[in-house]
Design an enzyme around this catalytic site. Structure first.
Site, PDB file in Angstrom:
ATOM      1  CE  LYS A 295      34.121  39.478  43.061  1.00 21.62           C
ATOM      2  NZ  LYS A 295      33.853  39.578  41.769  1.00 21.62           N
TER       3      LYS A 295
ATOM      4  CE  LYS B 238      37.928  32.972  45.401  1.00 24.07           C
ATOM      5  NZ  LYS B 238      38.057  34.305  44.846  1.00 24.07           N
TER       6      LYS B 238
ATOM      7  CB  SER C 120      37.545  37.855  44.973  1.00 22.67           C
ATOM      8  OG  SER C 120      37.225  38.829  43.661  1.00 22.67           O
TER       9      SER C 120
HETATM   10  P1  NAD Z   1      43.372  32.739  37.643  1.00 26.62           P
HETATM   11  O1  NAD Z   1      43.470  31.297  38.262  1.00 26.62           O
HETATM   12  O2  NAD Z   1      43.229  32.528  36.180  1.00 26.62           O
HETATM   13  O3  NAD Z   1      44.847  33.496  37.879  1.00 26.62           O
HETATM   14  C1  NAD Z   1      45.517  33.479  38.970  1.00 26.62           C
HETATM   15  C2  NAD Z   1      47.065  33.459  38.500  1.00 26.62           C
HETATM   16  O4  NAD Z   1      47.660  33.586  39.721  1.00 26.62           O
HETATM   17  C3  NAD Z   1      47.395  32.064  37.921  1.00 26.62           C
HETATM   18  O5  NAD Z   1      47.964  32.389  36.580  1.00 26.62           O
HETATM   19  C4  NAD Z   1      48.222  31.433  38.670  1.00 26.62           C
HETATM   20  O6  NAD Z   1      49.419  30.671  38.163  1.00 26.62           O
HETATM   21  C5  NAD Z   1      49.060  32.700  39.741  1.00 26.62           C
HETATM   22  N1  NAD Z   1      49.528  32.325  40.775  1.00 26.62           N
HETATM   23  C6  NAD Z   1      48.873  31.579  41.822  1.00 26.62           C
HETATM   24  N2  NAD Z   1      49.861  31.500  42.812  1.00 26.62           N
HETATM   25  C7  NAD Z   1      50.838  32.101  42.460  1.00 26.62           C
HETATM   26  C8  NAD Z   1      52.211  32.252  43.335  1.00 26.62           C
HETATM   27  N3  NAD Z   1      52.638  31.755  44.436  1.00 26.62           N
HETATM   28  N4  NAD Z   1      53.120  33.146  42.634  1.00 26.62           N
HETATM   29  C9  NAD Z   1      52.736  33.669  41.422  1.00 26.62           C
HETATM   30  N5  NAD Z   1      51.673  33.605  40.674  1.00 26.62           N
HETATM   31  C10 NAD Z   1      50.710  32.741  41.142  1.00 26.62           C
HETATM   32  O7  NAD Z   1      42.473  33.343  38.281  1.00 26.62           O
HETATM   33  P2  NAD Z   1      41.362  34.645  37.859  1.00 26.62           P
HETATM   34  O8  NAD Z   1      40.264  34.036  37.040  1.00 26.62           O
HETATM   35  O9  NAD Z   1      42.336  35.497  37.019  1.00 26.62           O
HETATM   36  O10 NAD Z   1      40.953  35.290  39.342  1.00 26.62           O
HETATM   37  C11 NAD Z   1      41.919  35.989  39.990  1.00 26.62           C
HETATM   38  C12 NAD Z   1      40.923  36.511  40.989  1.00 26.62           C
HETATM   39  O11 NAD Z   1      40.333  37.287  40.587  1.00 26.62           O
HETATM   40  C13 NAD Z   1      40.353  35.624  42.078  1.00 26.62           C
HETATM   41  O12 NAD Z   1      40.404  35.928  43.186  1.00 26.62           O
HETATM   42  C14 NAD Z   1      38.882  35.599  41.286  1.00 26.62           C
HETATM   43  O13 NAD Z   1      37.907  35.242  42.220  1.00 26.62           O
HETATM   44  C15 NAD Z   1      38.648  37.213  40.997  1.00 26.62           C
HETATM   45  N6  NAD Z   1      37.636  37.371  39.927  1.00 26.62           N
HETATM   46  C16 NAD Z   1      37.637  36.530  38.658  1.00 26.62           C
HETATM   47  C17 NAD Z   1      36.788  36.889  37.966  1.00 26.62           C
HETATM   48  C18 NAD Z   1      36.766  35.940  36.543  1.00 26.62           C
HETATM   49  O14 NAD Z   1      35.494  35.939  35.926  1.00 26.62           O
HETATM   50  N7  NAD Z   1      37.743  34.969  36.081  1.00 26.62           N
HETATM   51  C19 NAD Z   1      35.936  38.014  37.920  1.00 26.62           C
HETATM   52  C20 NAD Z   1      36.004  38.788  39.052  1.00 26.62           C
HETATM   53  C21 NAD Z   1      36.796  38.363  40.141  1.00 26.62           C
END
Ligand code: NAD
Length: 304
Positions: free
Chosen positions: A183, A251, A108
């Protein structure tokens, strides 16, 4: 549109490079591996890599290793700077991707960042889709996400088999960035609803009314919502375990305000919601669930 209304099957032996194996990416990559794709994942953190291996995928030690030779590349990263670094940065996805690759970004982020990525992809002959999701961690684990897609129709159809495996509904919302615009609207409505449910609880309790009975009534009438259905009990219990963290919603409200400025429209309610979420962060609630807006409304009213 349901994701499985017109299935278009692809060979399941295809390699998928999957970068970002966090709360959402980890179960999504697992579904693809279990379906038979050769999923090669990369993340900076160990837990997602181990979970991918347990689901039948393979870990990569670099972005290059995950991406090389893959006809499909996927990212699921926290925010705009991560997507820009991983996709456009030095040693990033677009340095290693081959022309014709389908690149799906489930993160997102701002519509403008997705458009920038799509433009860079176009210059390399890469087929780019922005595909942010709604449904939370449970939706990812149960493979019932809603997927909002921006890009062109042929690429959307090519990606449909992937969407089918991680989601229940998906729709092409328009050109590049359109998925992110929908979104952002979703997050605005969710944040606003939480704020109003919080105010309803504070009002009813201050008037000496049984707030549980009150919310049960609201959930059965015109004020009904999924948030009332799923979260009214945990809010009344002041259980703010995430879920979806205030920091991520902050964010997303930044995306809403940025998009509104770009589109030259006034969204007064968005400003209010963004300020309440900002206040939650200032009160140290950044890692709490977004239902913690109740704690902010209570503190405004002198209730610690
Ligand atoms: P998260 O922080 O759990 O996962 C993100 C992952 O990306 C982490 O494991 C991190 O280590 C990895 N990462 C970051 N920088 C990196 C890099 N340079 N190289 C490799 N890996 C890297 O986040 P999430 O909850 O999985 O959310 C991901 C996206 O989905 C976000 O944009 C969030 O807004 C969206 N989202 C989340 C939810 C929710 O309920 N958690 C629901 C809908 C949408």
């Amino acid at each position: 549109m349901t994701c499985n209304s017109e299935p278009v099957r692809q060979s399941m032996t295809q390699k998928i490079g999957f970068i970002g194996l966090g709360i959402m990416g980890s179960p999504m990559a697992g579904h693809l591996a279990k379906a038979g794709y050769e999923v090669v994942g990369f993340d900076l953190a160990e837990p997602g890599l181990a979970k991918l291996e347990a689901a039948g995928g393979r870990r990569a030690s670099s972005i290059a290793e995950a991406v090389e030779g893959a006809p499909i590349v996927i990212t699921m990263l926290p925010a705009d700077p991560h997507v820009e670094a991983v996709v456009l940065g030095e040693g990033g996805v677009f340095e290693h991707i081959k022309p014709g690759t389908l690149f799906i970004d489930f993160s997102s982020i701002k519509p403008g960042t997705s458009q920038k990525v799509a433009k860079a992809g176009e210059a390399k002959g890469v087929r780019v889709l922005d595909a942010p999701v709604s449904g939370g961690e449970k939706g990812a684990i149960d493979a019932v996400l809603s997927i909002m897609v921006g890009g062109n129709a042929a690429d959307f159809e090519a990606a449909r088999p992937i969407f089918e495996l991680v989601g229940k509904t998906c729709a092409l919302c328009g050109p590049h960035g359109a998925g992110q615009a929908v979104k952002a609207a979703n997050q605005l409505v969710v944040g606003g609803t939480y704020a109003l449910v919080a105010e309803a609880i504070v009002l009813m309790e201050a008037l000496g009314v049984d707030a549980k009975a009150g919310l049960d009534m609201l959930a059965g009438g015109l004020a009904a919502s999924r948030i009332l259905d799923l979260k009214r009990d945990s809010m009344l219990a002041r259980d703010f375990k995430p879920g979806f963290r205030i920091d991520l919603h902050h964010k997303d409200m930044g995306t809403v305000l940025d998009a509104a400025r770009q589109a030259d429209v006034a969204l007064p309610m968005s400003l209010q919601v963004a300020a309440l979420i900002q206040a939650a962060r200032a009160q140290g609630l950044g890692d709490r669930d977004h239902s913690a807006l109740l704690a902010v409304i209570e503190s405004l009213n002198g209730k610690a």
